[in-house]
Design a protein around this motif. Structure first.
Motif, PDB file in Angstrom:
ATOM      1  N   VAL A 325       0.854  -1.049  -0.140  1.00  0.00           N
ATOM      2  CA  VAL A 325      -0.033   0.201  -0.048  1.00  0.00           C
ATOM      3  C   VAL A 325       0.999   1.072  -0.094  1.00  0.00           C
ATOM      4  CG1 VAL A 325      -1.810   1.294   1.146  1.00  0.00           C
ATOM      5  CG2 VAL A 325      -1.862  -1.164   1.231  1.00  0.00           C
ATOM      6  N   GLN A 326       0.798   2.117  -1.036  1.00  0.00           N
ATOM      7  CA  GLN A 326       1.450   3.425  -1.148  1.00  0.00           C
ATOM      8  C   GLN A 326       0.686   4.447  -0.208  1.00  0.00           C
ATOM      9  OE1 GLN A 326       1.995   4.185  -5.101  1.00  0.00           O
ATOM     10  NE2 GLN A 326       3.186   2.529  -5.635  1.00  0.00           N
ATOM     11  N   VAL A 327       1.646   5.227   0.786  1.00  0.00           N
ATOM     12  CA  VAL A 327       1.008   6.070   1.466  1.00  0.00           C
ATOM     13  C   VAL A 327       2.205   7.211   1.588  1.00  0.00           C
ATOM     14  CG1 VAL A 327      -0.374   4.726   3.097  1.00  0.00           C
ATOM     15  CG2 VAL A 327       2.181   4.758   3.443  1.00  0.00           C
ATOM     16  N   PHE A 328       1.790   8.339   2.152  1.00  0.00           N
ATOM     17  CA  PHE A 328       2.624   9.440   2.306  1.00  0.00           C
ATOM     18  C   PHE A 328       2.430  10.312   3.508  1.00  0.00           C
ATOM     19  CE2 PHE A 328      -0.968  11.222   0.065  1.00  0.00           C
ATOM     20  CZ  PHE A 328      -1.032  12.551   0.584  1.00  0.00           C
ATOM     21  N   ASN A 329       3.183  11.141   3.941  1.00  0.00           N
ATOM     22  CA  ASN A 329       2.892  12.104   5.238  1.00  0.00           C
ATOM     23  C   ASN A 329       2.611  13.429   4.737  1.00  0.00           C
ATOM     24  OD1 ASN A 329       5.621  11.840   4.757  1.00  0.00           O
ATOM     25  ND2 ASN A 329       6.022  13.521   6.359  1.00  0.00           N
ATOM     26  N   ARG A 330       1.683  14.065   5.208  1.00  0.00           N
ATOM     27  CA  ARG A 330       1.367  15.499   5.013  1.00  0.00           C
ATOM     28  C   ARG A 330       2.471  16.466   6.016  1.00  0.00           C
ATOM     29  NH1 ARG A 330      -5.182  15.397   4.484  1.00  0.00           N
ATOM     30  NH2 ARG A 330      -5.141  14.782   2.020  1.00  0.00           N
ATOM     31  N   VAL A 331       2.126  16.050   7.298  1.00  0.00           N
ATOM     32  CA  VAL A 331       2.768  16.623   8.394  1.00  0.00           C
ATOM     33  C   VAL A 331       4.373  16.255   8.277  1.00  0.00           C
ATOM     34  CG1 VAL A 331       3.315  17.260  10.820  1.00  0.00           C
ATOM     35  CG2 VAL A 331       1.122  16.887   9.993  1.00  0.00           C
ATOM     36  N   PRO A 332       5.448  17.112   8.213  1.00  0.00           N
ATOM     37  CA  PRO A 332       6.797  16.672   8.179  1.00  0.00           C
ATOM     38  C   PRO A 332       7.121  15.823   9.569  1.00  0.00           C
ATOM     39  CG  PRO A 332       6.718  19.017   8.393  1.00  0.00           C
ATOM     40  CD  PRO A 332       5.355  18.673   8.221  1.00  0.00           C
ATOM     41  N   VAL A 333       8.222  14.990   9.107  1.00  0.00           N
ATOM     42  CA  VAL A 333       8.601  14.175  10.192  1.00  0.00           C
ATOM     43  C   VAL A 333       9.797  15.017  10.717  1.00  0.00           C
ATOM     44  CG1 VAL A 333       9.631  12.034  11.223  1.00  0.00           C
ATOM     45  CG2 VAL A 333       8.064  12.078   9.435  1.00  0.00           C
ATOM     46  N   HIS A 334       9.753  15.465  12.010  1.00  0.00           N
ATOM     47  CA  HIS A 334      11.089  16.203  12.644  1.00  0.00           C
ATOM     48  C   HIS A 334      11.932  15.414  13.046  1.00  0.00           C
ATOM     49  CE1 HIS A 334      12.547  20.173  13.940  1.00  0.00           C
ATOM     50  NE2 HIS A 334      12.916  19.606  14.929  1.00  0.00           N
ATOM     51  N   LEU A 335      13.058  15.250  12.289  1.00  0.00           N
ATOM     52  CA  LEU A 335      13.983  14.437  12.774  1.00  0.00           C
ATOM     53  C   LEU A 335      15.401  15.110  13.197  1.00  0.00           C
ATOM     54  CD1 LEU A 335      14.029  12.170   9.405  1.00  0.00           C
ATOM     55  CD2 LEU A 335      13.700  11.213  11.453  1.00  0.00           C
ATOM     56  N   GLN A 336      15.741  14.936  14.342  1.00  0.00           N
ATOM     57  CA  GLN A 336      16.865  15.726  14.889  1.00  0.00           C
ATOM     58  C   GLN A 336      17.897  14.576  15.694  1.00  0.00           C
ATOM     59  OE1 GLN A 336      14.270  18.050  17.586  1.00  0.00           O
ATOM     60  NE2 GLN A 336      14.558  17.009  19.197  1.00  0.00           N
ATOM     61  N   THR A 337      18.978  15.210  16.176  1.00  0.00           N
ATOM     62  CA  THR A 337      20.061  14.593  16.743  1.00  0.00           C
ATOM     63  C   THR A 337      19.893  15.097  18.124  1.00  0.00           C
ATOM     64  OG1 THR A 337      21.549  16.222  16.310  1.00  0.00           O
ATOM     65  CG2 THR A 337      21.309  14.403  15.035  1.00  0.00           C
ATOM     66  N   THR A 338      20.661  14.753  19.137  1.00  0.00           N
ATOM     67  CA  THR A 338      21.079  15.214  20.284  1.00  0.00           C
ATOM     68  C   THR A 338      21.636  16.648  20.210  1.00  0.00           C
ATOM     69  OG1 THR A 338      23.011  14.309  20.767  1.00  0.00           O
ATOM     70  CG2 THR A 338      21.283  13.150  21.624  1.00  0.00           C
TER      71      THR A 338
END
Length: 746
Positions: A325-338
């Motif tokens: 199943v193909q899906v996508f995100n509308r709200v960005p995934v906030h990826l961060q380091t320490t």
């Protein structure tokens, strides 16, 4: 006309960047983009006759972006508030690298290079179906500092300034798809550097230039600015946990691997450095994750000190396939380091984790419907660097004297196959740097032979095998002049670089001596630049790993590695008070060697290899030489363990096999021009430290001195060795500086 250093300041006015922007994407906001930069100026100076010059310069630049302004549902404008080229980062001072002249009697900088073709007219950009940028701005050059002796009477070494009186309209003739700017398409995994680094061009113009007194001195006919962002590709690992929402409650997880590319800056500006994650294509455990084809994943690195350590963040937009199943995100995934998770650049083994989960995933087939999945957690880390450049194989041969001085004009013949058989497929003479480069070679086995001109004596073997299939990979491309992208200054950030290396040495076993040449990748870790006193800059480096190989008819496969138990440390040190390059570089090497039937053996005491004249970093084609003394490799054998001597090494361009030939040049004997005895005349006495011979001690003498540092006096210009010993070193420099101070006491 003579030139030392050139300083640019530039500002943009009436500037705009147009973005074809889907409503899904988030605006990047206000920020800074940092680049390594190369500038080509086509100038005409008034005179009789007029002087046409093409100046090629390199340095660092900062582009300041204002807040995005949306002008329509599919268009947005981001004003460019400034384009700074005057010291916003280390190495901001620009230096003249090459000058093309139409009047051969005037000398400016290094020897003239082949003419640069005229700047072409700006082509119309080709539309791209995905989100992309169209860039244009009006640019002023406020000041270009140079020595212009023919414009007005000046003291030697005094600089003049020229500036433009009207803005120069600049634009990038292709669409770009990243911030910082590059033309790398998200769908491409590899490309050639010429295709991904954007060129900002002017049309053919005639903009008046004036000096600091506003007197007309000529015209600016055209300008070309090449921007070099940092581009790093990685093998990456992504870990995902998710929940199925229809039907609800079903949990899942996946560990995915594949390539990820990060495009960013080279240094911090006001504590920030923009970056963008791109070309993500990972899969595993029945799940795939790719970078969104409709939206950009912007990010930045933030530092409280303007250097590492720093934190790294991305706002990611992705397309996933879960159970088909193909899906996508509308709200960005906030990826961060320490907060201080990034301690080294590139970003290897740095964990980015999502901080705003859960995040809904919508069906690609029904984007306005209810979410089908949600992301419960997502993280990624870059495991190892991988190529993004298209490989171009080659052979780089260096010819030099035993002292290390390069030998130009030496013919090198390249043959197909090992062992130098048949007729050569190409013959090239070495250039001023002593290097003959054979490019665009198909992968395979070759061999090379040096043809000594009359009077030259071979010190090394006349032939060398060139097995291209055995070379390593050098992933980092630094751009800018001579493929060195730190713009006249040391690298701004601590980092780790893998470079293609070649090492040669004499190996003595059981009384028999042969010279071996090994090739392979070595990884260097460099630290941040520092002031070591009296305004002298330096940065430390260490060889942290590497393995080089060659094949010998009796010893079989010979391998060399950096010692895994003893560090091989070094340093690059500024020798000219006015600029960082050329600098001195050295390493204290601990090496281990093995061949068929022999375990690893190494040196108990370090061997120092040194280059007194490093023109830039990475030190591509710079020769580092060790002492002629013999170093024992302790393998416990008595009475004569294996020994090495005459060690030398250099970095060569990526995907190149390196080799070297040592020749003794003919002894110079003066030619008699008189039959009668000449009348004796007073002998001119060279003033100690006066390396330029103009009787004045200043920075020019230090510059000339630095070029012969650590060399024998007979290989240096008069005045370099006032102490009168066997080497040009710190004691001679001290004499020069003392005399300089005395001259300027008033």
């Amino acid at each position: 006309m003579a030139s030392k250093m050139v300083r640019f300041t530039a500002r943009a006015v009436l500037a705009c960047a147009l973005l074809s922007l889907p409503s899904l994407s988030q605006p990047p906001g206000q920020g800074f983009d940092t680049y390594q930069t190369e500038i080509l100026l086509d100038l005409t100076f008034a005179g009789n006759p007029a002087l046409n010059l093409t100046a090629i310069m390199g340095g660092q630049a900062v582009l300041l972006r204002a807040t995005q302004e949306v002008v329509s549902p599919t268009k947005a404008v981001i004003p460019i508030d400034g384009f700074i080229l005057d010291g916003s980062g280390p190495g901001g001072m620009f230096g003249v690298d090459g000058i093309v002249e139409s009047t051969p009697t005037i000398v400016w900088g290094p020897p003239p290079k082949p003419p640069v073709p005229p700047l072409p007219p700006i082509p119309v950009p080709t539309p791209d179906p995905r989100a992309c940028w169209e860039i244009c701005w009006d640019l002023y050059f406020d000041t270009v500092r140079m020595v212009i002796d023919f414009l007005a009477p000046r003291q030697k070494g005094e600089s003049a300034s020229i500036r433009t009186t009207l803005p120069l309209h600049m634009c990038i003739p292709t669409f770009v798809q990243t911030l910082p700017f590059s033309t790398f398409s998200p769908t491409l995994s590899t490309a050639s550097p010429e295709l991904v680094f954007p060129k900002v061009l002017s049309c053919e113009v005639s903009v008046p230039i004036v000096d600091e007194a506003s007197r007309p001195v000529g015209t600016l006919n055209g300008c070309e600015v090449t921007l070099y962002p940092s581009i790093q590709s990685y093998q990456s690992r992504w870990n995902l946990s998710f929940t199925r929402l229809d039907p609800p409650g079903s949990l899942g997880a996946a560990s995915m691997t594949g390539p990820t590319r990060i495009i960013g800056g080279w240094f911090f500006h006001q504590g920030s450095m923009s970056q963008q994650v791109q070309a993500v294509d990972v899969s595993g455990d029945g799940v795939s994750l790719k970078q969104s084809s409709d939206a950009f994943s912007y990010g930045k690195m933030v530092s409280n000190t303007g250097n590492l350590p720093a934190s790294s963040v991305f706002d990611g937009f992705f397309e996933l396939t879960i159970d088909g199943v193909q899906v996508f995100n509308r709200v960005p995934v906030h990826l961060q380091t320490t907060p201080e998770g990034v301690t080294l650049f590139p970003l290897r083994n740095v964990l980015h984790s999502a901080s705003n989960c859960p995040i809904d995933l919508f069906l690609a087939s029904d984007p306005d419907g209810a979410p089908a999945f949600q992301i419960d957690s997502l993280s990624f880390e870059c495991i190892a660097t991988i190529p993004w450049q298209l490989p171009e194989y080659g052979y780089s041969a260096l010819c030099h004297a035993p002292s290390g001085l390069p030998l130009p004009g030496i013919p090198i013949a390249l043959h197909s196959g090992l062992g130098v058989t048949g007729s050569p497929i190409a013959t090239i003479q070495t250039g001023p740097d002593g290097v003959a480069g054979f490019d665009h070679l198909p992968i395979g086995d070759y061999s090379a032979r040096v043809e000594p001109p009359p009077g030259y004596t071979l010190v090394s073997a006349p032939t060398q095998d060139v097995p291209l299939a055995n070379i390593g990979y050098s992933p980092e491309y630094y751009g800018s002049l001579r493929d060195r992208g730190f713009g006249g200054g040391p690298p701004a950030l601590p980092g780790r670089d893998t470079l293609q290396m070649t090492l040669s040495f004499d190996l003595e076993i059981d009384g028999a001596t042969e010279r071996l040449t090994l090739n392979g990748p070595m990884t260097f870790q460099r630290e941040a630049p520092q002031d070591i006193g009296f305004g002298i800059g330096a940065f430390d480096a260490e060889i942290v790993s590497g393995q080089l190989t060659t094949r010998h008819p009796l010893l079989g496969i010979v391998q060399l590695r950096e010692s895994p138990t003893r560090p091989s440390r070094g340093r690059y040190t500024q020798t000219d008070p006015g600029r960082f390059y050329p600098c001195e570089g050295y390493f204290e090497l601990f090496l281990e060697l093995r061949w068929a039937g022999q375990d690893w053996v190494g040196n108990a005491t370090s061997v120092r290899i040194l280059s007194p004249l490093v023109e830039g970093y990475p030190p591509i084609e710079e020769l580092f030489q060790g002492p002629p003394t013999i170093t024992e490799l302790d393998d416990g054998s008595q009475p004569a363990p294996p020994r090495i001597s005459k060690l030398e090494g250099r970095c060569v361009p990526g995907w190149c096999y390196g080799g070297s030939f040592i020749l003794a040049p003919p002894e110079h004997t003066p030619t008699a021009t008189m039959t009668a005895a000449p009348t004796p005349s007073p002998t001119a006495t060279v003033r100690p430290g006066d390396t330029t011979g103009d009787t004045v001690l200043n920075a020019d003498d230090v510059l000339i001195f630095s070029r012969f540092f650590r060399r024998a006096p007979d290989q240096a210009t008069p005045g370099c060795n006032p102490v009168g010993d066997e080497i040009v070193d710190e004691r001679d420099l001290l004499v020069l500086i003392r005399a300089w101070i005395i001259d300027n006491q008033d």
